[in-house]
Design a protein around this motif. Structure first.
Motif, short mmCIF file in Angstrom:
data_model
loop_
_atom_site.label_atom_id
_atom_site.label_comp_id
_atom_site.label_asym_id
_atom_site.label_seq_id
_atom_site.Cartn_x
_atom_site.Cartn_y
_atom_site.Cartn_z
N SER A 11 -4.05 72.44 26.47
CA SER A 11 -3.05 73.48 26.23
C SER A 11 -2.01 73.38 27.33
O SER A 11 -2.35 73.46 28.51
CB SER A 11 -3.68 74.87 26.27
OG SER A 11 -4.67 74.99 25.28
N THR A 52 -0.52 72.03 21.93
CA THR A 52 -1.95 71.79 21.82
C THR A 52 -2.12 70.31 21.52
O THR A 52 -1.63 69.83 20.50
CB THR A 52 -2.57 72.65 20.70
OG1 THR A 52 -2.26 74.03 20.95
CG2 THR A 52 -4.08 72.47 20.66
N TYR A 79 -3.96 73.31 30.79
CA TYR A 79 -5.41 73.52 30.82
C TYR A 79 -6.06 72.49 29.90
O TYR A 79 -5.42 71.99 28.98
CB TYR A 79 -5.78 74.91 30.26
CG TYR A 79 -5.16 76.07 30.96
CD1 TYR A 79 -5.81 76.68 32.04
CD2 TYR A 79 -3.94 76.60 30.54
CE1 TYR A 79 -5.25 77.78 32.68
CE2 TYR A 79 -3.38 77.70 31.18
CZ TYR A 79 -4.04 78.28 32.24
OH TYR A 79 -3.48 79.36 32.87
N HIS A 81 -9.87 71.92 27.62
CA HIS A 81 -11.07 72.61 27.13
C HIS A 81 -11.89 71.65 26.28
O HIS A 81 -11.35 70.79 25.59
CB HIS A 81 -10.69 73.81 26.26
CG HIS A 81 -9.54 74.60 26.79
ND1 HIS A 81 -9.68 75.53 27.78
CD2 HIS A 81 -8.23 74.59 26.46
CE1 HIS A 81 -8.50 76.06 28.04
NE2 HIS A 81 -7.61 75.50 27.26
N GLU A 85 -15.66 75.27 24.07
CA GLU A 85 -14.91 76.34 24.73
C GLU A 85 -13.77 76.89 23.88
O GLU A 85 -13.07 77.81 24.30
CB GLU A 85 -14.33 75.82 26.05
CG GLU A 85 -15.39 75.41 27.05
CD GLU A 85 -14.82 74.64 28.25
OE1 GLU A 85 -15.39 74.81 29.34
OE2 GLU A 85 -13.82 73.91 28.10
N THR A 86 -13.59 76.31 22.68
CA THR A 86 -12.45 76.72 21.86
C THR A 86 -12.87 77.09 20.44
O THR A 86 -13.94 76.71 19.96
CB THR A 86 -11.40 75.58 21.76
OG1 THR A 86 -12.02 74.43 21.18
CG2 THR A 86 -10.82 75.24 23.09
N THR A 161 -8.85 79.69 23.14
CA THR A 161 -10.06 79.57 23.95
C THR A 161 -10.96 80.77 23.72
O THR A 161 -10.49 81.86 23.41
CB THR A 161 -9.72 79.47 25.45
OG1 THR A 161 -9.01 80.64 25.83
CG2 THR A 161 -8.91 78.23 25.75
N LYS A 162 -12.25 80.54 23.88
CA LYS A 162 -13.20 81.65 23.77
C LYS A 162 -13.05 82.58 24.97
O LYS A 162 -13.12 83.79 24.83
CB LYS A 162 -14.63 81.10 23.67
CG LYS A 162 -14.88 80.40 22.34
CD LYS A 162 -16.27 79.85 22.26
CE LYS A 162 -16.49 79.12 20.93
NZ LYS A 162 -17.80 78.48 20.87
N MET A 165 -7.50 83.33 28.89
CA MET A 165 -6.67 82.48 29.75
C MET A 165 -5.75 83.40 30.54
O MET A 165 -5.16 84.32 29.98
CB MET A 165 -5.88 81.47 28.91
CG MET A 165 -6.78 80.41 28.31
SD MET A 165 -5.95 79.27 27.20
CE MET A 165 -4.82 78.46 28.28
#
Length: 176
Positions: A11, A52, A79, A81, A85-86, A161-162, A165
């Motif tokens: 990201s 993304t 970032y 991931h 994590e997403t 993201t879970k 951010m």
């Protein structure tokens, strides 16, 4: 050092400037890393674009590339991931001859079972839309290929993201 190749969702929060996409893709190109998909959109922050990017590489390579991306003047923050994590999706569209929709009961079953949506129908063709995981889209593509696909297009990955951010708080602190 982690030498295992994994799939990462990157990201990148950035100003929307001409030439930045070329410079960022060159960072991957210099390391012979293929970009699997790329998507650009508005972000949760007004005036900030979010990219993304989906890539396969080692985590060590990923850390170095994030550092290189963040050196670009227009990049606010980048970032990376893992898939775990997403929450992510892709979207696709199929254009298929209309007569198949009415003559082939199996196509109607495929549409229903895959949770695809008919976007439009006319005398020559109909268009299906499907959102989901890449594996779901690839399965639908295989099933429809037996009947003939006039056109096919798939988007890049979109993801959230879970975990939260902190980009919004970071920008607010920066602006004060």
């Amino acid at each position: 050092m982690d030498k295992k190749i994994k799939q990462f969702t990157v990201s990148v929060y950035t100003e929307n400037n001409i030439g930045l996409l070329n410079r960022i893709s060159a960072i991957f190109q210099r390391r012979h890393i293929n970009i699997e998909s790329i998507n650009s959109s508005a972000s949760e922050i007004e005036g900030v674009t979010r990219w993304t990017i989906l890539v396969n590489m080692t985590e060590d390579q990923m850390k170095k590339i994030i550092g290189q991306i963040e050196k670009q003047v227009e990049v606010i923050k980048a970032y990376y991931h893992t898939d775990e994590e997403t929450i992510y999706q892709e979207s696709c569209m199929f254009k298929i001859k209309s007569d198949l929709l009415f003559d082939e009961r199996q196509i109607q079953n495929i549409i229903k079972e895959s949770n695809a949506r008919i976007v439009t129908v006319n005398k020559e063709f109909f268009v299906l839309e499907k959102s989901g995981r890449r594996s779901e889209i690839e399965l639908l593509h295989r099933e429809l290929s037996a009947f003939g696909i006039m056109q096919f297009v798939r988007s890049g990955r979109i993801a959230v993201t879970k975990d939260e951010m902190k980009i919004t708080e970071m920008l607010a602190a920066f602006n004060n």
